[in-house]
Write a protein that holds these residues in place. Structure first.
Motif, PDB file in Angstrom:
ATOM      1  N   LYS A 111       0.832  -1.199   0.000  1.00  0.00           N
ATOM      2  CA  LYS A 111       0.000   0.000   0.000  1.00  0.00           C
ATOM      3  C   LYS A 111       0.867   1.248   0.000  1.00  0.00           C
ATOM      4  CE  LYS A 111      -3.991  -1.846   2.535  1.00  0.00           C
ATOM      5  NZ  LYS A 111      -4.847  -1.648   3.738  1.00  0.00           N
ATOM      6  N   ASN A 112       0.339   2.339  -0.555  1.00  0.00           N
ATOM      7  CA  ASN A 112       1.024   3.618  -0.487  1.00  0.00           C
ATOM      8  C   ASN A 112       0.973   4.154   0.937  1.00  0.00           C
ATOM      9  OD1 ASN A 112       1.603   3.669  -3.245  1.00  0.00           O
ATOM     10  ND2 ASN A 112      -0.367   4.609  -3.739  1.00  0.00           N
ATOM     11  N   GLY A 113       1.939   5.000   1.254  1.00  0.00           N
ATOM     12  CA  GLY A 113       1.991   5.555   2.597  1.00  0.00           C
ATOM     13  C   GLY A 113       2.635   4.591   3.572  1.00  0.00           C
ATOM     14  N   VAL A 114       2.424   4.861   4.859  1.00  0.00           N
ATOM     15  CA  VAL A 114       2.979   4.033   5.939  1.00  0.00           C
ATOM     16  C   VAL A 114       1.822   3.389   6.689  1.00  0.00           C
ATOM     17  CG1 VAL A 114       4.320   4.031   8.075  1.00  0.00           C
ATOM     18  CG2 VAL A 114       5.028   5.481   6.156  1.00  0.00           C
ATOM     19  N   GLN A 115       1.885   2.060   6.820  1.00  0.00           N
ATOM     20  CA  GLN A 115       0.860   1.336   7.567  1.00  0.00           C
ATOM     21  C   GLN A 115       1.438   0.839   8.891  1.00  0.00           C
ATOM     22  OE1 GLN A 115       0.950   0.940   3.990  1.00  0.00           O
ATOM     23  NE2 GLN A 115      -0.687   2.440   4.210  1.00  0.00           N
ATOM     24  N   LEU A 116       0.955   1.410   9.985  1.00  0.00           N
ATOM     25  CA  LEU A 116       1.386   1.002  11.314  1.00  0.00           C
ATOM     26  C   LEU A 116       0.371  -0.011  11.847  1.00  0.00           C
ATOM     27  CD1 LEU A 116       2.270   4.540  12.733  1.00  0.00           C
ATOM     28  CD2 LEU A 116       3.767   2.947  11.522  1.00  0.00           C
ATOM     29  N   ILE A 117       0.808  -1.251  12.014  1.00  0.00           N
ATOM     30  CA  ILE A 117      -0.115  -2.336  12.369  1.00  0.00           C
ATOM     31  C   ILE A 117       0.166  -2.841  13.780  1.00  0.00           C
ATOM     32  CG2 ILE A 117      -0.873  -4.672  11.782  1.00  0.00           C
ATOM     33  CD1 ILE A 117      -0.248  -4.070   8.886  1.00  0.00           C
ATOM     34  N   GLN A 118      -0.908  -2.945  14.552  1.00  0.00           N
ATOM     35  CA  GLN A 118      -0.848  -3.560  15.873  1.00  0.00           C
ATOM     36  C   GLN A 118      -2.045  -4.474  16.048  1.00  0.00           C
ATOM     37  OE1 GLN A 118       0.074  -1.436  19.434  1.00  0.00           O
ATOM     38  NE2 GLN A 118       1.167   0.203  18.383  1.00  0.00           N
TER      39      GLN A 118
END
Length: 404
Positions: A111-118
């Motif tokens: 995906k474009n951008g930054v994906q912060l996953i928790q």
């Protein structure tokens, strides 16, 4: 004859006694070791919610924020009037700490951008199911108030299938999820799917939030650049030249292009700006569209100040009408990093960051007809005077030597 008959009876009796003894031994000893009785093993099935926080690609910090998810009893064995049989499942949460966002923090390169996953902890930990059946819950995310944050309005129905007890406990045998609303809160028609929380990628029990903060000064005043100006973007015009001969009324035109942040999920299509004149008086609010070039005319001491601009946006400001003056920068920064090369803002472009200093001081310097910069003229004059002195000294020295 009788003797022979008695012998036969005795033989039959011995055989009968022997067979009985053999049977008795087998009954006492048993049939040998038996295979263990097969029991249903206790299965540990966890239920974890995946939170995805989407950020622009560059120059936006991770915010300090906590997200909570609520479980609401929905039905038992598809009967809503029996939902009271569903044991309470407590709120689940994830926390993000404020920090500089790094490339390594991006957990989804697709995906474009930054994906912060928790992911949350196990929502079923400590939950006591009292009978076998299907327990259904509606799961939603609690709304948060944070500038630039758009919370997920998704809604799920989670079906938890509990089997008959093993080792005196009812155990979860299977979990299925069904999405009934998307992240925008729009109703969707999806089938139940098997829950799989073994990896982040396989976990579809997901809530997506977008963080696209904006900044700027919508009420700029005064003759100097302010800290509020710097939070968004400000460009101030300065003309350098021979003392007392700077034409304050000389117009200089800048062509701006402001691009939305890479990876942004914001719905914004435009931002605001004002021009503040050299006397510190702001003009009317104007609007510019992202990605569409627009012109701004500035005079000596004027500045243009952005408001409600998306952080992470890229700015290009190219001076197109300069009266033949040279271009340079003075005391300029973008995202609190010094910018010294004028082509960085005119051609390459720089990103508006959230570190609080996005200010450009654009300097035009007058030139003489011969192309000599007027602000360099005093130094040139001094150099010529010094050179003339040296020539005069050498010439007199030679003259004195001849006379001697």
């Amino acid at each position: 004859m009788k003797k022979s008959f008695n012998l036969k009876k005795s033989l039959a009796l011995v055989l009968a006694l022997g067979f009985s003894a053999s049977c008795l031994v087998q009954v006492q000893a048993g049939p040998g070791p038996r295979p263990p009785v097969r029991q249903n093993p206790i299965q540990t099935v966890e239920l974890k919610i995946k939170k995805v926080l989407n950020l622009p690609s560059v120059d936006v910090k991770t915010p300090e924020v906590e997200f909570k998810f609520k479980f609401e009893q929905h039905s038992f064995n598809a009967k809503e009037d029996q939902k009271a049989k569903c044991p309470a499942i407590g709120d689940q949460s994830v926390k993000y700490a404020a920090k500089e966002t790094e490339a390594a923090d991006d957990k989804d390169a697709k995906k474009n951008g930054v994906q912060l996953i928790q992911t949350t902890g196990d929502a079923l930990k400590g939950v006591d199911f009292t009978e076998a059946g299907q327990y259904t819950y509606k799961v939603t995310e609690e709304e948060k108030t944070l500038t630039g944050l758009v919370c997920s309005k998704a809604e799920y129905l989670v079906s938890i299938f509990v089997k008959t007890k093993a080792d005196n406990k009812f155990t979860v045998d299977n979990i299925q999820i069904k999405k009934t609303k998307d992240d925008k809160g729009q109703a969707v028609t999806e089938q139940k799917t098997q829950y799989d929380g073994s990896t982040d990628e396989s976990n579809k029990f997901e809530f997506d939030n977008n963080y696209d903060p904006k900044a700027g000064n919508d009420n700029p005043t005064g003759t100097d650049i302010t800290n509020e100006d710097k939070k968004g973007f400000v460009l101030k015009k300065k003309v350098a030249g021979e003392a007392g001969k700077v034409n304050a009324n000389e117009p200089f035109t800048f062509n701006f292009t402001v691009s939305k942040p890479a990876g942004s999920n914001a719905a914004d299509t435009a931002f605001d700006y004002k021009i503040v004149n050299a006397q510190g008086v702001a003009g009317d609010k104007k609007t510019a569209n992202y990605g569409t070039p627009f012109d701004v005319v500035l005079h000596h001491g004027d500045r243009v100040v952005f408001a409600n601009v998306l952080l992470g946006s890229m700015v290009k400001a190219k001076e197109t009408i300069d009266a033949g003056y040279t271009h340079s920068l003075e005391g300029s920064k973008m995202n609190n990093v010094a910018v010294t090369n004028v082509t960085d803002i005119e051609d390459t472009g720089k990103n508006i960051g959230d570190k609080g200093d996005n200010s450009i001081i654009f300097v035009n310097t007058q030139q003489t007809p011969t192309g000599i910069l007027l602000n360099s003229l005093p130094f040139i004059v001094l150099a010529l005077v010094a050179l003339a002195g040296i020539v005069f000294f050498v010439k007199n020295r030679k003259h004195d030597d001849l006379e001697a």
